[in-house]
Scaffold this motif. Sequence first.
Motif, mmCIF file in Angstrom:
data_model
loop_
_atom_site.group_PDB
_atom_site.id
_atom_site.type_symbol
_atom_site.label_atom_id
_atom_site.label_comp_id
_atom_site.label_asym_id
_atom_site.label_seq_id
_atom_site.Cartn_x
_atom_site.Cartn_y
_atom_site.Cartn_z
ATOM 1 N N GLU A 1 -4.244 56.774 -17.846
ATOM 2 C CA GLU A 1 -4.251 58.134 -17.323
ATOM 3 C C GLU A 1 -2.909 58.419 -16.641
ATOM 4 O O GLU A 1 -2.290 57.535 -16.060
ATOM 5 C CB GLU A 1 -5.387 58.327 -16.315
ATOM 6 N N VAL A 2 -2.479 59.673 -16.720
ATOM 7 C CA VAL A 2 -1.218 60.072 -16.111
ATOM 8 C C VAL A 2 -1.336 59.985 -14.588
ATOM 9 O O VAL A 2 -2.346 60.364 -14.005
ATOM 10 C CB VAL A 2 -0.848 61.508 -16.531
ATOM 11 N N ASP A 3 -0.270 59.459 -13.948
ATOM 12 C CA ASP A 3 -0.151 59.401 -12.489
ATOM 13 C C ASP A 3 -1.206 58.538 -11.813
ATOM 14 O O ASP A 3 -1.552 58.757 -10.650
ATOM 15 C CB ASP A 3 -0.197 60.816 -11.875
ATOM 16 N N THR A 4 -1.736 57.535 -12.516
ATOM 17 C CA THR A 4 -2.611 56.561 -11.866
ATOM 18 C C THR A 4 -2.155 55.159 -12.259
ATOM 19 O O THR A 4 -1.540 54.954 -13.297
ATOM 20 C CB THR A 4 -4.085 56.744 -12.253
ATOM 21 N N ILE A 5 -2.498 54.201 -11.398
ATOM 22 C CA ILE A 5 -2.162 52.802 -11.646
ATOM 23 C C ILE A 5 -3.285 51.955 -11.097
ATOM 24 O O ILE A 5 -3.924 52.306 -10.091
ATOM 25 C CB ILE A 5 -0.810 52.423 -10.990
ATOM 26 N N TYR B 1 -10.274 44.844 -4.783
ATOM 27 C CA TYR B 1 -9.466 44.801 -6.002
ATOM 28 C C TYR B 1 -10.299 44.276 -7.167
ATOM 29 O O TYR B 1 -11.243 43.501 -6.955
ATOM 30 C CB TYR B 1 -8.240 43.909 -5.774
ATOM 31 N N PRO B 2 -9.942 44.674 -8.395
ATOM 32 C CA PRO B 2 -8.903 45.661 -8.764
ATOM 33 C C PRO B 2 -9.306 47.052 -8.323
ATOM 34 O O PRO B 2 -10.498 47.380 -8.242
ATOM 35 C CB PRO B 2 -8.804 45.545 -10.279
ATOM 36 N N ARG B 3 -8.264 47.892 -8.074
ATOM 37 C CA ARG B 3 -8.510 49.204 -7.489
ATOM 38 C C ARG B 3 -7.521 50.196 -8.078
ATOM 39 O O ARG B 3 -6.354 49.876 -8.279
ATOM 40 C CB ARG B 3 -8.338 49.112 -5.969
ATOM 41 N N THR B 4 -7.989 51.398 -8.315
ATOM 42 C CA THR B 4 -7.146 52.424 -8.933
ATOM 43 C C THR B 4 -6.584 53.354 -7.862
ATOM 44 O O THR B 4 -7.304 53.791 -6.953
ATOM 45 C CB THR B 4 -7.947 53.245 -9.952
ATOM 46 N N PHE B 5 -5.262 53.638 -7.978
ATOM 47 C CA PHE B 5 -4.550 54.499 -7.029
ATOM 48 C C PHE B 5 -3.873 55.636 -7.786
ATOM 49 O O PHE B 5 -3.490 55.498 -8.950
ATOM 50 C CB PHE B 5 -3.493 53.706 -6.267
#
Length: 406
Positions: free
Chosen positions: A122-126, A70-74
């Motif tokens: 960005e769309v559809d990422t967290i 972490y931190p990590r993008t999903f």
Amino acid sequence: MLDRRVAIRVEEAQRRLLDKTMMLAAERIGIADANGRILAETVHATMAMPYFRRSGYDGFAIRAEDDANYPRTFRVVADVPCGTTYNHDLQENETVRIMTGAKVPENAGKMIMLEQSRKTGEVDTIELINTHKNTNITERGEEFQDGAPLLAPHHHLNPGSISLLAAFGVSDVAVFRKPRVAILSTGSELVQPGMPLPDGKIFNSNHLMLAALATDAGAQVIAVEQIEDDLALTKERLQSLAQQADLILTTGGVSVGDFDFMAIIAKEDAELLYNKIQMRPGSVTTAMVYEDTLVAALSGNPGACFTAFHLLIAPVIAKMQGDIETQFVFQKAKLGADYSKNNAYDRFLRGQLLYEDGELTAIPVGSDMSSALGNLHLTECLIEIPHGKTGKLKGEEVSIWRLSSK
């Protein structure tokens, strides 16, 4: 003429009554009407609880193998509010946003709380900032396994147990039937409230008091009647009520006067259980089995009638409706005021309860006379003053009987 009466202890009178008291049959009712009733069956879980893996927080479900660095993008592949599902396995670096209580994917290993996330632009990422020690997932069957016992017989159903039943889809339960109680006031001196009061008469207060006490104790009051002093009429009404009621409560007519017909009926036409108790007030309280129905003949004096109901009748009504949880026993308290009167029999004072210096204290309230009724509405307990040549002093330990309706 009545034979000489033999007075028995209160505890013996209670035992004799309860020995003649049977639990009533069960009936099925909807759970919406079951609050306060007593369960007559074991209720089992109809499914596991929870029956699916459930999120403990609003947040993001991830695989256990992705829970690092972490931190990590999903990539957010679905949004799952309560009542909907995502029935696919998560892939590497995939997450599903899930609301508290909603179902998590079968291969999810952890819920990351919403507070540990931030948008990436960005769309559809967290981006998930950090992890948690716990999985924040409630596993299937963690509270109850399918078939596990939920509630046992004789449980007093309450709002919490109603909620528990509803959560398992249970719509009705078997409960012990409420006792059918009939109340009969006897006395030519009695006048119904609301009617003109002739000289020498009194308004009848006992019948409504007993009806309210019986209702508070869980009974179904099916009749509240008043009759004049007449032996034939008294027998006729008792015979009729015995065909309808599980318990008949009478008030008046239990002493030794020419018009005390309940005492005569108890001796000549019934199975007499007792006709005198070593208690004040209410020593001439009588009980019998008449036409296969339990009859308790209480004093016509309000204070004595009130006291006898709590000591003797409330336990009977409790047993009839399956109550084995409530313990109708004396407990100890400190006396809050001196009581110096001598007593040939145990005396039961009307009292109130409070805590003084961390100790339960019982304070006598108002008169202890049989006829006194100005303190009945204030009474929270009965204070036992044992028979003897001396009473009790403030601060001494006494036995008290908490009222069943308090």
